[in-house]
Design a protein around this motif. Structure first.
Motif, short mmCIF file in Angstrom:
data_model
loop_
_atom_site.label_atom_id
_atom_site.label_comp_id
_atom_site.label_asym_id
_atom_site.label_seq_id
_atom_site.Cartn_x
_atom_site.Cartn_y
_atom_site.Cartn_z
N THR A 1 0.84 -1.19 0.00
CA THR A 1 0.00 0.00 0.00
C THR A 1 0.88 1.25 0.00
O THR A 1 1.85 1.33 0.77
N TYR B 1 1.30 5.32 0.57
CA TYR B 1 0.76 6.47 1.28
C TYR B 1 1.38 7.74 0.70
O TYR B 1 2.60 7.85 0.59
N VAL C 1 -3.86 12.63 3.44
CA VAL C 1 -3.00 11.55 2.95
C VAL C 1 -3.83 10.70 2.01
O VAL C 1 -4.91 10.22 2.39
N SER C 2 -3.35 10.53 0.79
CA SER C 2 -4.03 9.66 -0.17
C SER C 2 -3.42 8.27 -0.10
O SER C 2 -2.21 8.12 0.10
N ILE C 3 -4.27 7.28 -0.29
CA ILE C 3 -3.83 5.89 -0.19
C ILE C 3 -4.08 5.18 -1.51
O ILE C 3 -5.19 5.24 -2.06
N ASP D 1 -7.12 5.18 -4.00
CA ASP D 1 -8.24 4.41 -3.45
C ASP D 1 -9.08 5.26 -2.50
O ASP D 1 -10.32 5.23 -2.56
N THR E 1 -8.80 8.96 0.44
CA THR E 1 -8.02 10.06 0.99
C THR E 1 -8.49 10.33 2.41
O THR E 1 -9.69 10.38 2.68
N VAL F 1 5.81 3.89 7.94
CA VAL F 1 4.88 2.78 8.11
C VAL F 1 5.57 1.68 8.91
O VAL F 1 6.67 1.24 8.55
N ALA G 1 0.38 3.46 9.63
CA ALA G 1 1.08 4.61 9.08
C ALA G 1 1.08 5.75 10.10
O ALA G 1 0.06 6.00 10.77
N ASP H 1 -9.98 3.99 7.19
CA ASP H 1 -10.46 5.10 6.37
C ASP H 1 -10.33 6.44 7.08
O ASP H 1 -10.58 7.48 6.48
#
Length: 405
Positions: A134, A136, A145-147, A156, A158, A170, A176, A194
């Motif tokens: 994943t 970050y 933070v966008s994932i 996927d 934010t 991480v 994270a 989320d």
């Protein structure tokens, strides 16, 4: 005086303006010759080093283990490199920027080019990759933070974090940790979550941000945060919601890396040093002069450490590899204080929700305006605003320089 940032612009302005005079090279230190303006470094499991170029043409320099120059360059379509991270399978992730266009490029292990790019918000983006692949992405202008899920071709989800997300680390369990430099906090994002699960406060006695910047997760899950303003490394134990202790490091520590044995390595811009903290120690064991004001660093599998000291002109900075032996023999600087700073006041575990109208992020690799001390820092800070965003904080910088002088 209350400082305010237009942060993501300060990121690279600070980097590009590190024009301090080179320090004496340490024994068992080898310079790595590169062109351009290297600002980021990531080291693969086989010892190959990747150096991100913020200079003209961008790209990523690839340096074989033990080499003193790149063997090739991975192209980024002419876009400057603003972030680097390696996945567990050796995939290289490269954040690039060109005006209002930003993306995360994906370079499979061993490949010479990006296989695909994933659009992200405009700005400069520090990256980190979890144990499952994943990705970050810190969005310093949006306080988010966008994932990017493993193998995905788009963002996927934010997640909102504190003001000024600067760096991400991480842990082995996939959690994270995000330093929020303006807010003075660390946001905790569990694997697959989320939302932020808790916020760890890092504030001074007057309630202002200690400007947490660099962050690293140790092999046992302990998290270490470099606080520029308070001159210390905050130690956060696994699962904790407060700072357990602090380790004093002079000179505005701004980046920190952990070795497999638990050793810590810290770069300090104003003192131009790489400091060494032994496993479980509560003070600096020794320090090595760096070739100019140091920024990012990374630990290689052989125990050596690569440190980047950027500069304002192509080829003007320095990239130096310090051997394991040199680090082990690092002497304690004459007259340096090793007293640990007082432990932080326990912080409430509240979800991090940036206030409406919060200042843009202060996430910078070398956030010079945040460092108290040094006329050179003040001059560089002025150059930061002129070069990147034109938003000058002259009065603030002069005040800080006056305090230092």
């Amino acid at each position: 005086m209350r400082y305010r940032w237009a942060t993501f612009t300060a990121v690279f302005g600070a980097i590009l303006c590190l024009g301090s005079a080179p320090a004496a090279a340490a024994p068992d230190a080898a310079a790595i010759s590169v062109s351009g303006t290297p600002v980021r470094v990531a080291i693969a499991a086989d010892g190959t080093a990747y150096l991100g170029n913020y200079g003209q043409g961008g790209g990523v320099f690839v340096v074989p283990p033990g080499a003193t120059s790149p063997s090739r360059t991975i192209g980024t379509g002419g876009h400057v490199t603003t972030g680097l991270a390696l996945g567990p399978d050796g995939t290289l992730y490269v954040a690039t920027a060109d005006g209002d266009q930003s993306a995360v490029g994906v370079v499979p292990a061993g490949d010479a080019d990006m296989a695909r790019t994933i659009p992200v918000s405009a700005g400069f983006h520090p990256l980190a990759v979890g144990p499952d692949g994943t990705v970050y992405v810190a969005n310093s202008t949006g306080n988010t933070v966008s994932i990017i899920a493993p193998q995905a071709t788009a963002v996927d989800r934010t997640i909102e974090v504190g003001a000024g997300p600067a760096e991400i680390a991480v842990a082995k369990d996939g959690t994270a940790f995000v330093t929020n430099q303006v807010a003075g906090t660390v946001s905790v994002i569990p694997a697959g979550a989320d939302v932020v699960s808790k916020t760890i406060e890092l504030v001074s006695e007057t309630g202002t941000s200690q400007e947490p910047h660099g962050i690293a997760a140790g092999p046992d899950g302990t998290v270490y945060v470099a606080n520029i303003k308070s001159n210390d490394i905050a130690v956060i134990k696994p699962g904790a919601g407060t700072v357990a202790e602090r380790i004093y490091v002079e000179g505005g520590p701004q980046d920190v890396a952990t070795a497999p044995d638990g050793s810590l390595y810290v770069t300090s811009l104003l003192t131009e040093k790489l400091s060494v903290i032994r496993p479980q120690a509560k003070e600096v064991a020794g320090s090595i002069p760096t070739d100019g004001g140091p920024g990012h660093l990374a630990v290689a599998p052989d125990g050596s450490v690569i440190v980047i000291s950027p500069a304002t002109s192509p080829g003007g900075g320095a990239v130096v590899r310090y051997s394991k032996d040199a680090l082990a023999a690092a002497p304690l600087a004459s007259g340096a204080s090793t007293a640990a700073a007082p432990a932080a006041t326990p912080a409430p575990e509240a979800a991090s929700q940036p206030a409406a109208g919060a200042q843009p992020s202060a996430g910078s690799w070398n956030a010079l305006p945040a460092v108290a001390g040094g006329v050179a820092a003040a001059v560089v800070g002025v150059a930061v605003w002129i070069l990147v965003n034109g938003r000058r904080r002259r009065a603030w910088l002069a005040d800080r320089a006056g305090q230092a002088g």
